[in-house]
Scaffold this motif. Structure first.
Motif, mmCIF file in Angstrom:
data_model
loop_
_atom_site.group_PDB
_atom_site.id
_atom_site.type_symbol
_atom_site.label_atom_id
_atom_site.label_comp_id
_atom_site.label_asym_id
_atom_site.label_seq_id
_atom_site.Cartn_x
_atom_site.Cartn_y
_atom_site.Cartn_z
ATOM 1 N N ALA A 371 0.832 -1.207 0.000
ATOM 2 C CA ALA A 371 0.000 0.000 0.000
ATOM 3 C C ALA A 371 0.865 1.255 0.000
ATOM 4 N N THR A 372 1.938 1.249 0.754
ATOM 5 C CA THR A 372 2.859 2.384 0.752
ATOM 6 C C THR A 372 3.496 2.562 -0.614
ATOM 7 N N GLY A 406 4.679 -3.744 12.770
ATOM 8 C CA GLY A 406 4.524 -2.425 13.376
ATOM 9 C C GLY A 406 5.182 -1.338 12.549
ATOM 10 N N THR A 407 6.380 -1.609 12.064
ATOM 11 C CA THR A 407 7.083 -0.644 11.218
ATOM 12 C C THR A 407 6.324 -0.407 9.923
ATOM 13 N N ALA A 408 5.801 -1.476 9.331
ATOM 14 C CA ALA A 408 5.067 -1.337 8.071
ATOM 15 C C ALA A 408 3.811 -0.487 8.251
ATOM 16 N N ILE A 409 3.099 -0.678 9.374
ATOM 17 C CA ILE A 409 1.911 0.135 9.642
ATOM 18 C C ILE A 409 2.309 1.597 9.855
ATOM 19 N N ALA A 410 3.375 1.813 10.630
ATOM 20 C CA ALA A 410 3.817 3.183 10.896
ATOM 21 C C ALA A 410 4.182 3.905 9.610
ATOM 22 N N ILE A 414 2.411 7.323 7.906
ATOM 23 C CA ILE A 414 3.179 8.503 7.503
ATOM 24 C C ILE A 414 2.974 8.793 6.023
ATOM 25 N N ALA A 415 2.935 7.742 5.199
ATOM 26 C CA ALA A 415 2.717 7.935 3.763
ATOM 27 C C ALA A 415 1.353 8.562 3.489
ATOM 28 N N ALA A 436 -6.784 -1.153 10.089
ATOM 29 C CA ALA A 436 -7.785 -0.535 9.220
ATOM 30 C C ALA A 436 -7.519 0.954 9.049
ATOM 31 N N LEU A 437 -7.275 1.632 10.162
ATOM 32 C CA LEU A 437 -7.120 3.086 10.121
ATOM 33 C C LEU A 437 -5.923 3.514 9.288
ATOM 34 N N ALA A 438 -4.909 2.659 9.159
ATOM 35 C CA ALA A 438 -3.721 3.009 8.380
ATOM 36 C C ALA A 438 -4.059 3.335 6.931
#
Length: 504
Positions: A371-372, A406-410, A414-415, A436-438
């Protein structure tokens, strides 16, 4: 990065692969005046070049020009393996750089069709640094919003793979093609030469190739991508992705209400939909018994059960009703694929919109990274983004922690926060926690009448609070997770519903 002379591309005299991509007779060559030298003073190199020119019928291992692919204009970079293994030398690097410059000036996508063993040994370090030349050319095209599509033919290895091809926005691999950083003569002792990790198929399985296509289908595959991403045809959508309609077909068991194709939305109003602030939260009368549309006392647990129904419309149906044509990218380019997440580009009313869609499964670290990746590509190409949110949460197995969930969600949060193109988001089912919120737009978040958004699943919230299982429905109500509750607090802009519901 060495050219691999042992990797024969097929029958002697076979035409270079780029002829299977470009329309016959469409190629207008440029860069023919660029001549190869002998920067390392390699003995007999000039004679080898003369032999290669006679064998290939070309001046260099790389041909560049403006062409069409199934009628779609583009700039072509085509490798010919019969010319010294399609190796990359100084002249080839100069021609590739010229091709990217022409693509940028003409606002055309660039299509690179590779069949190469890597850097040319006879030109030594002068050949090696062409990887930097190619990287600079790609960087310039990215800054200008020019899409870069690559085809990895047999073989695609060494410096050509790890600069020009692996750096493409969209990558197509030919099944069975040898695609790897190391060629057959530079691999560790004992490495299995038949390993799928050295093939396009293995790269596809691990998310480094977006699509596998046999040679006879390459032209159509490339043309479809060019049509979606080219500056000549991707259209202008200045106001962001339009709000999607309720998907066609029966709602199915567990969906609140009935309704067919079409759209109804209450709330502020999406792009082209009414005046912000005119909507009434839920537009229903509290207590009428329609989950998701009443007031604060509505049945939150029924909302959760409905969102979990296997018969509820999932992302595939929402996307099918929204787009006329789609193309999915695949994988995070870091060795991972999430089969429960769709990312790509679609055509709608003459314009191209990017999408990220959860399909009701837990999203893995690879999914968040994909997704990023999609957001970065959409930003470069100036494409608005539609996200469809539907997940019971992020994947949380030990392997997911090891893969950096966790890093991937963070990084995805940010993206989204820094994204320079508009994002429109709809919770179409379950919206559980940060997983979900990410994917959610901070400023343009909507919810289907079937959906909910919660800090965690009600059962998990009860467990965290050490409450008995029979209190889960009450916990669901206290989480205030329904569309009406979320809208009353300004967390979502409005509710997407079937037309029959919006009429009442």
């Amino acid at each position: 990065m060495a050219a691999d002379p042992a990797a024969a591309p097929g029958p002697a005299g076979a035409r270079a692969l780029y002829h299977a991509v470009a329309d016959a007779g469409s190629l207008g060559r440029f860069g023919e005046e660029i001549e190869a030298g002998n920067p390392s003073g390699w003995p007999g190199y000039e004679e080898q070049l003369r032999w290669a020119r006679n064998a290939a019928g070309a001046q260099h291992a790389v041909t560049t020009g403006v062409a069409t692919v199934a009628g779609e204009p583009c700039v072509i970079v085509g490798f010919d393996f019969s010319f010294l293994g399609g190796s990359l030398g100084v002249a080839e690097g100069a021609r590739i750089a010229r091709a990217f410059a022409v693509a940028t000036a003409k606002r055309l996508p660039i299509v690179c069709v590779a069949a190469s063993g890597g850097s040319r040994m006879q030109e030594g370090t002068s050949a090696l640094v062409q990887m930097q030349v190619v990287a600079a050319a790609i960087a310039g095209a990215r800054q200008a919003g020019i899409p870069h599509i690559a085809v990895a033919g047999d073989p695609t290895t060494g410096g050509v793979w790890s600069s020009l091809v692996a750096g493409a926005d969209v990558l197509i691999g030919v099944p069975g093609a040898r695609v790897s950083f190391s060629g057959s003569r530079t691999r560790p002792a004992g490495a299995d030469p038949e390993s799928a990790d050295y093939l396009a198929d293995g790269k596809w399985a691990r998310g480094s190739v977006d699509v596998l296509s046999p040679v006879h289908r390459l032209r159509g595959e490339v043309a479809a991508i060019v049509r979606l991403l080219s500056p000549q045809s991707r259209g202008d959508i200045p106001d962001g992705a339009p709000l999607p309609a309720w998907p066609a077909g029966p709602d199915g068991e567990g969906s609140p209400g009935e309704g067919g194709p079409g759209e109804g939305a209450s709330g502020e109003g999406g792009p082209g939909e009414g005046t912000p602030g005119e909507g009434t939260p839920g537009e229903g009368t509290p207590g009428e018994g329609t989950p998701g549309e009443g007031g604060p006392g509505e049945d939150a647990w029924a909302q959760v059960i409905g969102a979990r129904s296997p018969r509820r419309a999932r992302a595939d149906r929402w996307l099918a009703g929204y787009f006329e044509q789609t193309f999915d990218i695949r994988g995070d380019r870091c060795g991972g694929v999430d089969a429960g997440l769709r990312c790509g580009f679609g055509r709608r009313d003459g314009g191209t919109i990017a999408y990220i869609a959860q399909t009701g499964q837990r999203t893995t670290p690879a999914g968040f990274r994909t997704a990023t990746r999609l957001l970065a590509l959409a930003t470069r190409l100036g494409r608005p983004v539609l996200t469809l949110i539907d997940t019971p949460g992020a994947a949380a197995a030990p392997s997911d922690e090891a893969a950096g969930v966790g890093t991937a969600i963070a990084e995805l949060f940010i993206a989204v926060a820094s994204c320079q193109v508009p994002i429109t988001s709809v919770v179409i089912g379950e919206g559980v926690s940060g997983g979900a919120l990410a994917l959610a737009s901070p400023t343009d978040l909507w919810m289907a009448r079937d959906g909910y958004l919660a800090v965690t699943a009600p059962e998990l919230a009860a467990s965290i609070l050490k409450l008995p299982a029979d209190e889960v429905p009450q916990v669901a109500a206290r989480l205030r997770l329904t569309p009406a509750e979320l809208m009353s607090r300004g967390i979502i802009r409005g509710i997407v519903r079937p037309p029959a519901a919006s009429a009442g």
